[in-house]
Design an enzyme around this catalytic site. Structure first.
Site, PDB file in Angstrom:
ATOM      1  NE  ARG A  76       6.426  -2.951   6.787  1.00 16.38           N
ATOM      2  CZ  ARG A  76       5.127  -2.700   6.586  1.00 16.38           C
ATOM      3  NH1 ARG A  76       4.700  -2.308   5.417  1.00 16.38           N
ATOM      4  NH2 ARG A  76       4.259  -2.850   7.554  1.00 16.38           N
ATOM      5  NE  ARG A  85       0.304  -4.274  11.259  1.00 18.37           N
ATOM      6  CZ  ARG A  85       1.496  -4.269  10.639  1.00 18.37           C
ATOM      7  NH1 ARG A  85       2.535  -4.827  11.210  1.00 18.37           N
ATOM      8  NH2 ARG A  85       1.605  -3.698   9.486  1.00 18.37           N
ATOM      9  CE  LYS A 130      -2.294  -0.911   3.708  1.00 18.50           C
ATOM     10  NZ  LYS A 130      -2.370  -0.331   4.934  1.00 18.50           N
TER      11      LYS A 130
HETATM   12  P1  AMP Z   1      -0.889   0.920   8.509  1.00 16.15           P
HETATM   13  O1  AMP Z   1       0.280   1.816   8.412  1.00 16.15           O
HETATM   14  O2  AMP Z   1      -1.968   1.271   7.511  1.00 16.15           O
HETATM   15  O3  AMP Z   1      -0.511  -0.544   8.454  1.00 16.15           O
HETATM   16  O4  AMP Z   1      -1.539   1.163   9.962  1.00 16.15           O
HETATM   17  C1  AMP Z   1      -0.790   0.938  11.144  1.00 16.15           C
HETATM   18  C2  AMP Z   1      -1.719   0.898  12.347  1.00 16.15           C
HETATM   19  O5  AMP Z   1      -2.398   2.161  12.482  1.00 16.15           O
HETATM   20  C3  AMP Z   1      -2.831  -0.142  12.286  1.00 16.15           C
HETATM   21  O6  AMP Z   1      -2.384  -1.427  12.701  1.00 16.15           O
HETATM   22  C4  AMP Z   1      -3.846   0.451  13.255  1.00 16.15           C
HETATM   23  O7  AMP Z   1      -3.439   0.276  14.598  1.00 16.15           O
HETATM   24  C5  AMP Z   1      -3.738   1.949  12.959  1.00 16.15           C
HETATM   25  N1  AMP Z   1      -4.668   2.377  11.881  1.00 16.15           N
HETATM   26  C6  AMP Z   1      -4.334   2.886  10.663  1.00 16.15           C
HETATM   27  N2  AMP Z   1      -5.417   3.184   9.952  1.00 16.15           N
HETATM   28  C7  AMP Z   1      -6.479   2.855  10.726  1.00 16.15           C
HETATM   29  C8  AMP Z   1      -7.892   2.917  10.538  1.00 16.15           C
HETATM   30  N3  AMP Z   1      -8.444   3.377   9.388  1.00 16.15           N
HETATM   31  N4  AMP Z   1      -8.680   2.478  11.541  1.00 16.15           N
HETATM   32  C9  AMP Z   1      -8.154   2.026  12.711  1.00 16.15           C
HETATM   33  N5  AMP Z   1      -6.837   1.922  12.934  1.00 16.15           N
HETATM   34  C10 AMP Z   1      -5.996   2.346  11.968  1.00 16.15           C
END
Ligand code: AMP
Length: 210
Positions: free
Chosen positions: A139, A156, A24
């Site tokens: 990573r 996750r 992403k």
């Molecule tokens: P990411 O960088 O997108 O993998 O997000 C890292 C972490 O941020 C996730 O594991 C969640 O703890 C939090 N997070 C990011 N986006 C969201 C969202 N839309 N809703 C809830 N938690 C989020």
């Protein structure tokens, strides 16, 4: 000033929903450069708040380190602020990592309708589970992200499967989901995504939530 009567150029507004490790972040940066729109990563916003030690950071830190979702109530305000700023700055956005629950999707839908800035398309990346795990563990050793330990990674992915993946059906039923095979070289994923998003933007002239 000459008035040509031509419609003002429509900038891309899109959502990117994919499992951890699907690429992403990498793709979002490239797609935003191509379409000239703002990249909004809710995960990055939260990590930055934690690093800065802000009040929001202290409220979300434990969720991030466990790999759990931050409560919807805290996410909504952040997204509203970031999307309004993005539209003011570049006229478009690519939201990376939002929405992640049906409640977030429904909230976003209502807000987008209210503001007239609904997304044109929802992009997702298909990657086999074993490849995701390999990439995330790789990573973890390179970037040292706090939530990239093996247990948190597995959690996750589980959270994605139970809370976020069902959103893909929700968007597919509405006919706005673009699926891209992301188990191939980064450049090919970018090219396929650009082609599909350009088609959606052209076809749209009409945002999906009108
Ligand atoms: P990411 O960088 O997108 O993998 O997000 C890292 C972490 O941020 C996730 O594991 C969640 O703890 C939090 N997070 C990011 N986006 C969201 C969202 N839309 N809703 C809830 N938690 C989020």
């Amino acid at each position: 000033m000459e008035l040509t009567g031509r419609a003002v150029e429509q900038r891309l507004r899109a959502l990117l929903i994919a499992p951890p490790g699907a690429g992403k972040g990498t793709q979002a940066v490239r797609l935003c450069a191509h379409f000239g729109v703002s990249h909004i990563s809710t995960g990055e916003v939260f990590r930055r708040e934690v690093d800065r030690g802000t009040e929001l950071g202290s409220r979300v830190a434990a969720y991030l380190s466990r790999g759990d979702l931050v409560p919807d109530g805290l996410v909504g305000d952040v997204v509203r602020f970031e999307v309004l700023r993005a539209v003011a700055e570049t006229g478009g956005y690519l939201l990376d990592g939002f929405p992640r629950t049906l409640a977030q999707a429904e909230g976003a839908h209502a807000l987008a309708l209210e503001l007239g800035i609904a997304a044109h398309a929802v992009l997702t990346f298909d990657v086999p589970r074993a490849v995701l795990l390999d990439r995330l563990l790789g990573r973890a050793s390179v970037e040292g992200r706090h939530d990239d330990t093996e247990d948190t990674i597995c959690h996750r992915i589980e959270v994605y499967d139970t809370q976020t993946a069902p959103l893909l059906d929700y968007y597919a039923r509405r006919g706005v989901l673009i699926r891209v095979d992301a188990d191939r070289p980064v450049d090919e994923v970018t090219a396929a995504s650009i082609e599909a998003l350009e088609a959606a933007l052209t076809a749209a002239g009409a945002p999906i939530d009108r």
